[in-house]
Design a protein around this motif. Structure first.
Motif, short mmCIF file in Angstrom:
data_model
loop_
_atom_site.label_atom_id
_atom_site.label_comp_id
_atom_site.label_asym_id
_atom_site.label_seq_id
_atom_site.Cartn_x
_atom_site.Cartn_y
_atom_site.Cartn_z
N GLY A 1 -1.28 9.88 1.06
CA GLY A 1 -2.63 9.76 0.54
C GLY A 1 -2.74 8.76 -0.58
O GLY A 1 -3.83 8.26 -0.89
N TRP A 2 -1.60 8.43 -1.18
CA TRP A 2 -1.55 7.46 -2.27
C TRP A 2 -0.41 6.47 -2.08
O TRP A 2 -0.61 5.26 -2.13
N ILE A 3 0.79 7.00 -1.83
CA ILE A 3 1.98 6.16 -1.84
C ILE A 3 1.93 5.07 -0.77
O ILE A 3 2.36 3.94 -1.00
N GLU A 4 1.37 5.38 0.43
CA GLU A 4 1.37 4.37 1.49
C GLU A 4 0.47 3.19 1.14
O GLU A 4 0.70 2.08 1.62
N TYR A 5 -0.52 3.42 0.30
CA TYR A 5 -1.39 2.33 -0.14
C TYR A 5 -0.77 1.58 -1.33
O TYR A 5 -0.87 0.36 -1.42
N PHE A 6 -0.12 2.32 -2.20
CA PHE A 6 0.55 1.69 -3.34
C PHE A 6 1.67 0.76 -2.88
O PHE A 6 1.87 -0.31 -3.45
N LEU A 7 2.40 1.14 -1.85
CA LEU A 7 3.50 0.33 -1.35
C LEU A 7 3.04 -0.85 -0.51
O LEU A 7 3.82 -1.75 -0.23
N SER A 8 1.76 -0.86 -0.13
CA SER A 8 1.28 -1.92 0.76
C SER A 8 0.09 -2.66 0.18
O SER A 8 0.22 -3.37 -0.81
N THR A 9 -1.06 -2.47 0.78
CA THR A 9 -2.22 -3.32 0.47
C THR A 9 -3.12 -2.79 -0.62
O THR A 9 -4.04 -3.48 -1.06
N GLY A 10 -2.90 -1.55 -1.04
CA GLY A 10 -3.82 -0.94 -1.99
C GLY A 10 -5.12 -0.55 -1.31
O GLY A 10 -5.31 -0.71 -0.11
N ASN A 11 -6.05 -0.03 -2.11
CA ASN A 11 -7.41 0.28 -1.62
C ASN A 11 -8.34 0.29 -2.83
O ASN A 11 -7.96 -0.18 -3.91
N ASP A 12 -9.53 0.83 -2.66
CA ASP A 12 -10.50 0.81 -3.75
C ASP A 12 -10.01 1.55 -4.99
O ASP A 12 -10.36 1.19 -6.13
N LYS A 13 -9.17 2.55 -4.78
CA LYS A 13 -8.65 3.35 -5.90
C LYS A 13 -7.32 2.83 -6.42
O LYS A 13 -6.86 3.24 -7.48
N ILE A 14 -6.70 1.93 -5.67
CA ILE A 14 -5.40 1.37 -6.07
C ILE A 14 -5.49 -0.15 -6.02
O ILE A 14 -5.05 -0.80 -5.06
N PRO A 15 -6.08 -0.77 -7.03
CA PRO A 15 -6.27 -2.22 -7.00
C PRO A 15 -4.98 -3.02 -7.20
O PRO A 15 -4.89 -4.17 -6.82
N HIS A 16 -3.97 -2.38 -7.82
CA HIS A 16 -2.71 -3.08 -8.09
C HIS A 16 -1.59 -2.40 -7.30
O HIS A 16 -1.02 -1.41 -7.74
N SER A 17 -1.30 -2.95 -6.13
CA SER A 17 -0.27 -2.38 -5.27
C SER A 17 0.93 -3.31 -5.22
O SER A 17 0.89 -4.44 -5.73
N GLU A 18 2.02 -2.86 -4.58
CA GLU A 18 3.27 -3.61 -4.61
C GLU A 18 3.43 -4.59 -3.45
O GLU A 18 4.28 -5.48 -3.51
N PHE A 19 2.68 -4.41 -2.37
CA PHE A 19 2.78 -5.30 -1.22
C PHE A 19 4.20 -5.39 -0.66
O PHE A 19 4.63 -6.44 -0.20
N TYR A 20 4.95 -4.28 -0.70
CA TYR A 20 6.30 -4.26 -0.14
C TYR A 20 6.28 -4.00 1.37
O TYR A 20 7.27 -4.25 2.05
N LYS A 21 5.17 -3.47 1.87
CA LYS A 21 4.97 -3.29 3.31
C LYS A 21 3.63 -3.91 3.68
O LYS A 21 2.67 -3.85 2.91
N LYS A 22 3.55 -4.47 4.89
CA LYS A 22 2.37 -5.23 5.29
C LYS A 22 1.14 -4.35 5.42
O LYS A 22 0.02 -4.78 5.08
N THR A 23 1.31 -3.13 5.90
CA THR A 23 0.16 -2.24 6.11
C THR A 23 0.49 -0.85 5.60
O THR A 23 1.66 -0.46 5.50
N PRO A 24 -0.53 -0.05 5.30
CA PRO A 24 -0.29 1.35 4.93
C PRO A 24 0.43 2.13 6.02
O PRO A 24 1.22 3.03 5.73
N GLU A 25 0.17 1.76 7.27
CA GLU A 25 0.83 2.46 8.39
C GLU A 25 2.34 2.23 8.35
O GLU A 25 3.13 3.16 8.55
N LEU A 26 2.74 1.00 8.10
CA LEU A 26 4.17 0.70 8.00
C LEU A 26 4.79 1.41 6.79
O LEU A 26 5.92 1.90 6.86
#
Length: 238
Positions: free
Chosen positions: A76-101
């Motif tokens: 609910g949070w970590i998959e967005y933080f590790l990838s592209t982010g979302n409206d609630k996570i503007p600063h993400s790590e971009f270590y994975k291309k998509t939240p699904e990955l």
């Protein structure tokens, strides 16, 4: 407990033993409850001769809790933080291309029996009645070369060392912890996590060995390529 391997690779810090414990030892270095800290800093402290420890309630970092086997990732949070982010996570790590990955990664990392506490201790401070789960070396490129070659020295297969994606502590601790638990002997190179690299010196990587395999490698250390002129040449520049 002294290490022949450490001597042969001219290790200037301490091999770090990772041990399960029921509670954190007195006087051990640990994060204050509720205060964020990178677990790699505890490994680094142990490599410098100190005893450090972590438990679930002293490990605020979600990656740290997962990387030490205390708790799986909560979605609910970590998959967005590790990838592209979302409206609630503007600063993400971009270590994975998509939240699904990213979610697949969090669901497929090794699972281990959750420890009450993990202690990081210089190997030469491990007592006779203590049995580590794994040993972590923090090494430069030449030393990594020696460890990788030794890990394949007495094996038919050539893939006895792996580099897997994970947090720095996941690479250094979780993978070898799971290997030891399953009776496997794969060694793991780590500290490729950019977030973890901010905590250690730029020339260092980790090389983690399940303890049962470490004992075997120690027995081979005196009779292998470490005695050759080639390694002697490398030793002079380490």
């Amino acid at each position: 407990m002294e290490s022949k391997i450490a001597k042969h690779i001219c290790l200037k810090n301490h091999p770090v033993a990772v041990l399960r414990a029921d509670s954190m030892p007195e006087q051990s270095i640990a994060f204050k409850r509720g205060k964020w800290g990178c677990v790699v800093a505890l490994i680094k402290a142990a490599s410098q001769g100190k005893i450090a420890a972590a438990a679930k309630d002293t490990t605020v970092c979600m990656g740290g809790r997962a990387g030490l086997g205390f708790q799986g990732y909560e979605h609910g949070w970590i998959e967005y933080f590790l990838s592209t982010g979302n409206d609630k996570i503007p600063h993400s790590e971009f270590y994975k291309k998509t939240p699904e990955l990213a979610k697949i990664f969090t669901e497929t990392i090794p699972k281990v029996e959750s420890p009450a506490c993990l202690v990081f201790k210089p190997l030469d401070m491990v007592g006779e009645n203590e049995k580590p789960e794994c040993i972590i070396f923090l090494v430069n490129a030449d030393q990594l070369s020696g460890l990788t070659t030794l890990a394949n020295y007495d094996r038919v297969s050539q893939n006895n060392v792996q580099v897997n994606f994970a947090s720095g502590c996941g690479q250094a601790v979780l993978y070898p912890l799971a290997a030891e638990e399953k009776g496997e002997e794969t060694c793991y190179i780590g500290m490729t996590d950019p977030s973890a690299r901010k905590v250690i010196s730029k020339e260092l990587m980790s090389f983690s060995i399940p303890y049962s395999r470490f004992v075997e490698m120690e027995q081979e250390a005196d009779g292998c390529f470490f005695a050759t002129d080639t390694w002697e040449t490398i030793k002079k520049r380490i």
